[in-house]
Design an enzyme around this catalytic site. Structure first.
Site: not given
Ligand code: IPE
Ligand code: IPE
Ligand code: MG
Length: 245
Positions: A23, A40, A134
């Protein structure tokens, strides 16, 4: 209680299965005035680094949360960008993963994904299926509640059809209907970015996982962060409900 690995308390060592909520890509990009896709993209580099570190540490299974069933709520542009990146990753990285002896398996609902991505996933799974160094499990369009409901539906279907007796249903039998059938439960969950929630990830499987939250944005996640999480895991005492040892 068949799902309990051990009735006794034990000090943990190297986790066999590490699950990761990657995240913070968006915040990483925003802090630099870059488009979210750049976060990303850099997040994909962090996956490579993490897999190397995990392999060298002796971890046997890694599950990464790549796209949740709730992530469709994002803008069409971001979803398209994420699918584009996934397509690129599946095309360019599989050879390298295969060389490293990594078996790839994708969990989650594939039906709504673009057909060429479904084909690429199938190709990656087939090509790497006999690898043993793995297991990389990629959670893609994955949500735990949806997974559990789907398992219940298929189990009910087997009961109605007379293939399974009610008396045969226990925790292990139920787990066999989940997308993670045959994969041991995660020992350690790492979530980056400072958020401390599960966001509908592996709810059944993480009943006894050790949770480690690291205050770093995923694109900045490196070997030192991985090692710190491993060290923290090693300090935990897993009791599974038993008394303090
Ligand atoms: C969880 O992260 C999903 C992934 C890392 C793919 P999100 O950023 O979508 O989760 P919330 O919305 O903060 O709970
Ligand atoms: C995690 O990073 C990746 C996905 C959920 C695909 P985020 O895109 O959720 O990044 P933040 O949480 O908005 O910073
Ligand atoms: Mg996120």
């Amino acid at each position: 209680m068949p799902s309990m690995p051990s009735p006794h308390a034990r000090i943990s060592a190297v986790p066999s299965h590490v699950a990761i909520i990657m995240d913070g890509n968006g915040r990483w990009a925003r802090a630099r005035g870059l488009p979210r896709i750049e976060g990303h993209r850099r997040g994909a580099d962090a996956v490579r680094r993490m897999l190397r570190a995990a392999g060298e540490a002796g971890v046997r299974y890694v599950t990464i949360f790549s796209f949740s069933s709730e992530n469709w709520r994002r803008s069409t542009a971001e979803v398209d960008d994420l699918m584009g990146l996934l397509r690129l990753y599946l095309r360019s990285e599989i050879a390298e993963l295969h060389r490293s002896g990594i078996r790839v398996r994708v969990i989650g609902d594939r039906k709504p994904l673009p057909q060429d991505i479904v084909d690429l996933i199938h190709g990656a799974e087939e090509r790497t299926r006999n690898n043993q160094a793995l297991d990389l499990i990629v959670a893609l369009n994955y949500g735990a509640r949806g997974e559990i409901v789907d398992a219940a539906r298929r189990l009910a279907d087997d009961v109605v059809a007379g293939r399974v007796a009610l008396s045969e249903i226990d925790e292990d039998a139920f787990a066999g209907y989940l997308s993670t059938a045959g994969i041991p439960d995660p020992d350690l969950l790492i979530r980056t970015s400072g958020e401390q929630r599960l966001s509908n990830f592996l709810l059944w499987q993480m009943a006894y996982a050790e949770l480690v939250f690291i205050d770093v944005l995923w694109p900045d996640f490196d070997r030192d962060h991985f090692d710190a999480a491993m060290l923290e895991y090693g300090r935990r005492e897993r009791r599974y409900g038993a008394s303090v040892g």
